[in-house]
Design an enzyme around this catalytic site. Sequence first.
Site, PDB file in Angstrom:
ATOM      1  CG  ASP A  75      -1.711   1.276   1.466  1.00  0.00           C
ATOM      2  OD1 ASP A  75      -2.874   1.279   0.980  1.00  0.00           O
ATOM      3  OD2 ASP A  75      -1.224   2.226   1.770  1.00  0.00           O
ATOM      4  CE1 TYR A  80       0.694   7.977   3.004  1.00  0.00           C
ATOM      5  CE2 TYR A  80       0.879   5.564   2.198  1.00  0.00           C
ATOM      6  CZ  TYR A  80       0.223   6.318   2.612  1.00  0.00           C
ATOM      7  OH  TYR A  80      -1.189   6.094   3.407  1.00  0.00           O
ATOM      8  CE  LYS A 105      -3.926   4.821   1.150  1.00  0.00           C
ATOM      9  NZ  LYS A 105      -2.362   4.402   0.940  1.00  0.00           N
ATOM     10  CG  HIS A 138      -4.569   9.856   0.576  1.00  0.00           C
ATOM     11  ND1 HIS A 138      -3.227   9.797   0.381  1.00  0.00           N
ATOM     12  CD2 HIS A 138      -4.828   9.416   1.882  1.00  0.00           C
ATOM     13  CE1 HIS A 138      -2.779   9.467   1.426  1.00  0.00           C
ATOM     14  NE2 HIS A 138      -3.654   9.070   2.209  1.00  0.00           N
ATOM     15  CB  SER A 166      -8.291   6.470   1.795  1.00  0.00           C
ATOM     16  OG  SER A 166      -7.528   6.812   2.977  1.00  0.00           O
ATOM     17  CG  ASN A 167      -8.225   9.036   5.841  1.00  0.00           C
ATOM     18  OD1 ASN A 167      -7.973   8.102   6.696  1.00  0.00           O
ATOM     19  ND2 ASN A 167      -7.376   9.332   4.750  1.00  0.00           N
ATOM     20  CD  GLN A 190      -5.617   2.577   3.552  1.00  0.00           C
ATOM     21  OE1 GLN A 190      -4.892   3.515   3.486  1.00  0.00           O
ATOM     22  NE2 GLN A 190      -5.486   1.744   2.602  1.00  0.00           N
ATOM     23  CD1 TRP A 216      -6.118   4.341   7.150  1.00  0.00           C
ATOM     24  CD2 TRP A 216      -5.223   5.225   8.874  1.00  0.00           C
ATOM     25  NE1 TRP A 216      -6.775   5.651   7.460  1.00  0.00           N
ATOM     26  CE2 TRP A 216      -6.174   6.274   8.735  1.00  0.00           C
ATOM     27  CE3 TRP A 216      -4.349   5.625  10.090  1.00  0.00           C
ATOM     28  CZ2 TRP A 216      -6.390   7.147   9.263  1.00  0.00           C
ATOM     29  CZ3 TRP A 216      -4.636   6.818  10.704  1.00  0.00           C
ATOM     30  CH2 TRP A 216      -5.805   7.615  10.544  1.00  0.00           C
ATOM     31  N   PRO A 218      -2.871  -0.208  12.373  1.00  0.00           N
ATOM     32  CG  PRO A 218      -2.112  -1.816  11.312  1.00  0.00           C
ATOM     33  CD  PRO A 218      -2.234  -0.519  11.115  1.00  0.00           C
ATOM     34  N   GLY A 220      -1.716   1.028  15.941  1.00  0.00           N
ATOM     35  CA  GLY A 220      -1.498   2.427  16.977  1.00  0.00           C
ATOM     36  C   GLY A 220      -1.010   3.241  16.402  1.00  0.00           C
ATOM     37  CB  ILE A 270       9.307  -6.343   7.384  1.00  0.00           C
ATOM     38  CG1 ILE A 270       9.565  -4.669   7.186  1.00  0.00           C
ATOM     39  CG2 ILE A 270       8.684  -6.988   5.999  1.00  0.00           C
ATOM     40  CD1 ILE A 270      10.109  -3.987   6.024  1.00  0.00           C
ATOM     41  CG  ASN A 273       4.639  -6.193  11.785  1.00  0.00           C
ATOM     42  OD1 ASN A 273       4.572  -6.552  12.952  1.00  0.00           O
ATOM     43  ND2 ASN A 273       4.782  -5.361  11.150  1.00  0.00           N
TER      44      ASN A 273
END
Length: 317
Positions: A75, A80, A105, A138, A166-167, A190, A216, A218, A220, A270, A273
């Site tokens: 993603d 970004y 996005k 986005h 998203s959002n 998202q 997103w 996830p 915290g 990485i 997870n």
Amino acid sequence: MKKKMIVLFLSLISSGFVPALAQDVYTTVANVPMVQLNNGMLMPQFGLGTFMQPSDEACEQSCLTALKAGYRHIDTAHAYQDERGVGRAVKKSGIPREEIWVTSKLWPTEYGEGKTLKAIDQMLERMQLNYIDLLYVHQPIGDFVGAWKDMERAVAMGKVRALGISNFDANDEVFRVIMDSARVKPTVLQIECHPYAQRLDMRKKVQPYGIQVECWFPLGGAMSQGALFKDPTIKKIAEAHDKTAAQIILRWHIQEGLSIIPGASNPDYIRENINIFDFSLSDEEMVQMRQLNKEKRFFNATLEQVEQMVWGAKFND
């Protein structure tokens, strides 16, 4: 054999045929479940988020580490500033393009009929890809309706396979406007979601539309200062499974049916997870995790504050 099955499965999707109950049957090479979207396509439920990667070059290395570890979902976003790194990693990995789900996005400055289609072409050029698997608007700011019309055209042209929002949990109005305007319905929403903010109302709102919720933060995010990792309930469950708190949190999301894109640049994190598909939380443990819900978000900017950020943002390209 597994690789052949995945390639066969992906070719079936491309042809428009999706087997019944595919999300219960198919997994990626790392046993990551696939979720079936409301357009019939299948998306790996777990992926790598690239927000706040140290640099474009660091993002490339993070993606290569992830792909080698079995990730098949990445993603990114124009905002970004690491799309090029993602694209280079996809090419350098040696993994067939059709086996990697790539998401990006569009930023609100790219919204508008005609304008958005050009922005999509520029995005593809940055990543050096022929298509994007999932493309989001986005933020619910600016002419997102005009952007959506161009995104629908991009789907018809084969440049994009699925569309997402998203959002769009900012308020009821923006969600209603996009749903009323869309001919090609959103497949994924998202939002910030984790055990302290389980977003039950939003999850209930999108359920009738068959929209997949992707989370997103996830774990915290940095703003949480590791609050979830310190939670006594999570720590106790982690000890019982000989897993880390992060792995318990991510496993909870998976069993809740949520899609997740934890971000990391540390190779150890990485790999850690994704190591969550060799155990399951019990029904009792899932209840304990659900009881942690406070609907406490860690990112609490108002829509007005987000607007100021959006229109003040400057990108290199």
